[in-house]
Design an enzyme around this catalytic site. Structure first.
Site, mmCIF file in Angstrom:
data_model
loop_
_atom_site.group_PDB
_atom_site.id
_atom_site.type_symbol
_atom_site.label_atom_id
_atom_site.label_comp_id
_atom_site.label_asym_id
_atom_site.label_seq_id
_atom_site.Cartn_x
_atom_site.Cartn_y
_atom_site.Cartn_z
ATOM 1 N N LEU A 1 0.837 -1.207 0.000
ATOM 2 C CA LEU A 1 0.000 0.000 0.000
ATOM 3 C C LEU A 1 0.876 1.263 0.000
ATOM 4 C CD1 LEU A 1 -2.588 -1.110 2.718
ATOM 5 C CD2 LEU A 1 -2.947 -1.055 0.238
ATOM 6 N N LYS B 1 8.833 -0.911 1.154
ATOM 7 C CA LYS B 1 9.654 0.148 1.755
ATOM 8 C C LYS B 1 8.987 1.505 1.522
ATOM 9 C CE LYS B 1 10.445 1.778 -2.205
ATOM 10 N NZ LYS B 1 10.015 3.143 -2.517
ATOM 11 N N ARG C 1 2.337 8.979 -5.531
ATOM 12 C CA ARG C 1 3.538 9.544 -4.899
ATOM 13 C C ARG C 1 3.576 11.063 -4.989
ATOM 14 N NH1 ARG C 1 7.510 5.399 -7.827
ATOM 15 N NH2 ARG C 1 5.809 5.586 -9.347
ATOM 16 N N ASP D 1 10.180 7.895 -1.186
ATOM 17 C CA ASP D 1 10.124 6.930 -2.288
ATOM 18 C C ASP D 1 11.514 6.611 -2.818
ATOM 19 O OD1 ASP D 1 8.360 5.365 -4.135
ATOM 20 O OD2 ASP D 1 9.467 6.549 -5.599
ATOM 21 N N TYR E 1 16.750 8.608 -15.570
ATOM 22 C CA TYR E 1 16.884 7.507 -14.604
ATOM 23 C C TYR E 1 18.345 7.259 -14.252
ATOM 24 C CZ TYR E 1 16.401 3.000 -12.334
ATOM 25 O OH TYR E 1 16.451 1.984 -11.403
#
Length: 344
Positions: free
Chosen positions: A79, A102, A170, A182, A240
């Site tokens: 979640l 996490k 997020r 995050d 990234y």
């Protein structure tokens, strides 16, 4: 790890039909002979049914209904971060072992409550930092121990990703959103892994969304009790990148693709000295499968080892969130006008 046919697989229920569960964790569980995925719960019956059809398990509507099932002994909780404490606590109170995405919670105090609850009930509680289960990090630890880069002086660690879809959770402050909880917890956890728990935040900066203060990226400076320094970068605003470097007085060791390398990828370590460079090629490894295998092994392992208050996974989870708390407290916030989704 080969499955001992005298030991039944751990019967797991998935509490939440999240993307990470669909893409990574539940496929790893179904590939693991030590785990049996019994049911998936969602508040949306269609999402639960989609999971059930793919993974060959029961579909459950509502999270409480999953915890009421008598055929589940462990729960995986993917979640949003703000819901981790509530549902992990409910699962532990219901006598279930817990694998939680996490970070374990949103504050160190919440993490302390969860670890204390697990220990008081003799239950396994693990935080799903899958990257820690890749054997490459053990290889790095051995190189450090052998003095390959000399005396360690600095650690650099980064995990940054491109902007997320505008409706991504997020970007929602109330659900524990923001880059620190995050992507930021990865370099923080890397620092705890290599430098130990005696870390102090000596500086921090967060780029924040003016209308609500949500952090979109940041930098953190740390100092270990040993005197080793660390600099960390994270965020939702970049091309990234996931890497870390350990810099000693003899050489610098760098690892790339440190968060989620493909299982078939032969990862490499680069060691740079003043006049030469060495590349170490390591065998492929499936860190997702290794993570769920370790979780099952902890459940089927000696019960006497639980409840001791000395579980290193618990202590490291709390230490990481203590750093998160310190970053929140100390950070210089830099508003980034016009950046980040406006309709999140």
């Amino acid at each position: 790890m080969t499955h001992d046919h005298g030991t039944p697989p751990v019967r797991v229920g998935v509490l939440g039909a999240a993307s990470i569960a669909w893409r990574r964790v539940v496929p790893a569980m179904t590939a693991c002979p030590d785990v049996d995925v019994v049911a998936v719960a969602s508040r949306d019956p269609r999402r639960a049914r989609r999971f059930a059809d793919r993974f060959g398990c029961a579909a459950v509507t509502g999270y409480e209904a999953l915890l009421e099932r008598t055929d589940i002994e462990a729960v995986y909780v993917p979640l949003p971060a703000a819901l981790h404490h509530t549902w992990a606590a409910r699962a532990l109170a219901a006598g279930r072992h817990v694998l939680i995405e996490k970070p374990m919670a949103t504050t160190a105090e919440e993490a302390r409550e969860l670890t204390a609850l697990a220990e008081s009930r003799g239950l396994v509680l693990r935080e799903n930092f899958m990257f820690l289960h890749h054997p490459r990090h053990r290889a790095v630890t051995e190189l450090l121990r052998d003095g390959r880069i000399g005396r360690l002086r600095m650690l650099h660690a980064s995990f940054c990703v491109p902007p997320l879809p505008p409706d991504d959770i997020r970007y929602t402050l109330g659900l524990g959103g923001g880059a620190l909880l995050d992507t930021g917890v990865y370099p923080l956890r890397t620092a705890v892994h290599f430098l130990g728990r005696g870390l102090r935040v000596t500086g921090a900066t967060l780029r924040t969304r003016p209308r609500d203060g949500l952090d979109l990226s940041g930098q953190v400076l740390l100092a270990a009790d040993s005197g080793v320094l660390a600099s960390l970068d994270f965020g939702f605003e970049h091309g990234y990148g996931a890497r870390y470097a350990l810099w000693g007085d003899r050489a610098r060791l760098t690892a790339d693709q440190t968060v989620s390398p493909p299982a078939e990828l032969r990862t490499q370590l680069r060691i740079e000295e003043q006049d030469r460079e060495e590349r170490l090629l390591l065998p492929p490894a499936d860190q997702f499968l290794a993570c769920v295998t370790e979780f099952a092994a902890a459940i089927r392992g000696p019960v006497a080892s639980r409840g001791t208050g000395r579980d290193p996974w618990h202590a490291d989870a709390v230490a990481t969130l203590e750093l998160v708390d310190a970053v929140r407290e100390r950070a210089v916030r830099v508003p980034c006008e016009g950046d980040g989704p406006q309709n999140a």
